[in-house]
Design a protein around this motif. Structure first.
Motif, short mmCIF file in Angstrom:
data_model
loop_
_atom_site.label_atom_id
_atom_site.label_comp_id
_atom_site.label_asym_id
_atom_site.label_seq_id
_atom_site.Cartn_x
_atom_site.Cartn_y
_atom_site.Cartn_z
N UNK A 87 -43.24 0.72 105.08
CA UNK A 87 -41.99 1.09 105.75
C UNK A 87 -41.57 2.47 105.30
N UNK A 88 -41.51 3.39 106.25
CA UNK A 88 -41.11 4.76 105.92
C UNK A 88 -39.82 5.10 106.66
N UNK A 89 -39.20 6.16 106.25
CA UNK A 89 -38.01 6.61 106.98
C UNK A 89 -38.13 8.08 107.34
N UNK A 90 -37.45 8.40 108.42
CA UNK A 90 -37.45 9.78 108.91
C UNK A 90 -36.20 9.92 109.75
N UNK A 91 -35.76 11.11 109.94
CA UNK A 91 -34.60 11.29 110.80
C UNK A 91 -34.65 12.65 111.46
N UNK A 92 -33.99 12.76 112.58
CA UNK A 92 -33.86 14.05 113.24
C UNK A 92 -32.38 14.27 113.55
N UNK A 93 -32.06 15.48 113.99
CA UNK A 93 -30.64 15.78 114.22
C UNK A 93 -30.07 14.97 115.39
#
Lengths: 88, 222
Positions: free
Chosen positions: B62-68
């Protein structure tokens, strides 16, 4: 959705933790987050006074406990820490 | 801004547990302000889900990432690699962000981690309140800047109704009667006579009654 999950969803409570039996020789790994200006200074002073504390406690110095982020605590738990102690 | 609320943890877990590689995908604009779907919340949720997977004895990454913003093409570039990696993406954006991600990645499983609740304001830290229903035909110039469409329980155009009591709505003592507020504001402004003008029935075609909406900005659209 499982029956259990829907019951939990309705109550709005998450049951992340499962209960386990605790072995008699077990001791918790404790991580202490200490503020540089008070709690860490106190820990430092206790060292100067040659006071000792258990080896299962590790201290991380923060510039202020206001710097303590949710994710620091969660990362600690992920890495096997059993309890977090914040002092400031 | 758009306000959202994270789905209960067990509901999220139930959605993702069958997948091996899961990306928790934050959206760092509206839903970050209400501390539910931003990049920080993605990181926290990913951490909690990793611990849950471990407790359940499941082999999951399980990884996390985000964008604006998950509602604009431009912002996705920096996350392409992680989305490609994942079997399933749990988007904690609003419903628009989740759908836009699903449109851009038609072969991926895209799951919603939030319930999108309303368009609102930050009344004070941690307290978000509805202000706009997106009816598509603003009447705030008639009502002293207080919207009876969004804030009156009956969306009355000529209020208050008989259920208004001591400034509160009959549905709950917690709910202010917006028509009471409108009348008081008009009195303060010395413009009470504005309310003598009857506002005719609203044409709801500009709202959802006209079906899904699109808006074109001439000169910008190709």
């Amino acid at each position: 959705m499982t029956e259990e999950a829907s019951a939990v969803a309705q109550e709005g409570v998450s049951s992340v933790e499962k209960t386990h039996d605790i072995p008699s020789d077990w001791s918790p790994n404790i991580l202490a987050f200490a503020c540089h200006y008070c709690a860490f200074a106190a820990a430092d002073l206790s060292g100067v006074m040659r006071l000792s504390y258990p080896t299962n406690v590790k201290i991380i110095r923060l510039p202020c406990t206001g710097k303590l982020d949710h994710i620091y605590i969660l990362r600690a738990f992920e890495k096997g820490i059993d309890g977090v102690f914040a002092a400031g | 801004m758009i306000v959202g609320k994270q789905k209960p943890f067990e509901v999220i877990w139930d959605m993702i547990k069958e997948y091996k590689k899961v990306l928790i995908f934050g959206c760092n604009t509206c839903v970050a302000i209400c501390h539910e779907g931003g990049n920080k919340e993605a990181e926290i949720l990913a951490s909690m889900l990793r611990m849950k997977a471990k407790q359940e004895g499941l082999e999951m990454e399980i990884k996390n990432r985000g964008i604006e913003r998950q509602c604009e093409h431009e912002f996705f570039d920096s996350a392409n690699e992680q989305i490609e990696w994942a079997d399933a993406v749990l988007s904690i954006a609003c419903g628009a962000g989740v759908q836009f991600t699903a449109e851009k990645w038609p072969k991926k499983i895209i799951l919603p981690g939030l319930n999108t609740t309303f368009i609102g304001v930050v009344e004070r830290p941690g307290l978000f309140a509805e202000r706009c229903l997106m009816c598509g035909d603003c009447i705030l110039h008639l009502t002293g800047g207080l919207c009876p469409i969004a804030r009156c329980s009956k969306s009355l155009l000529n209020g208050p109704c008989g259920g208004s009591s001591k400034g509160k709505c009959e549905i709950s003592k917690e709910v202010d009667c917006v028509w009471d507020m409108i009348v008081r504001k008009k009195m303060e402004q010395g413009r009470l006579e504005d309310l003598l003008r009857i506002t005719p029935a609203k044409d709801w075609q500009t709202s959802r009654d006209g079906g899904p909406r699109k808006s074109v900005k001439e000169g910008l659209v190709e």
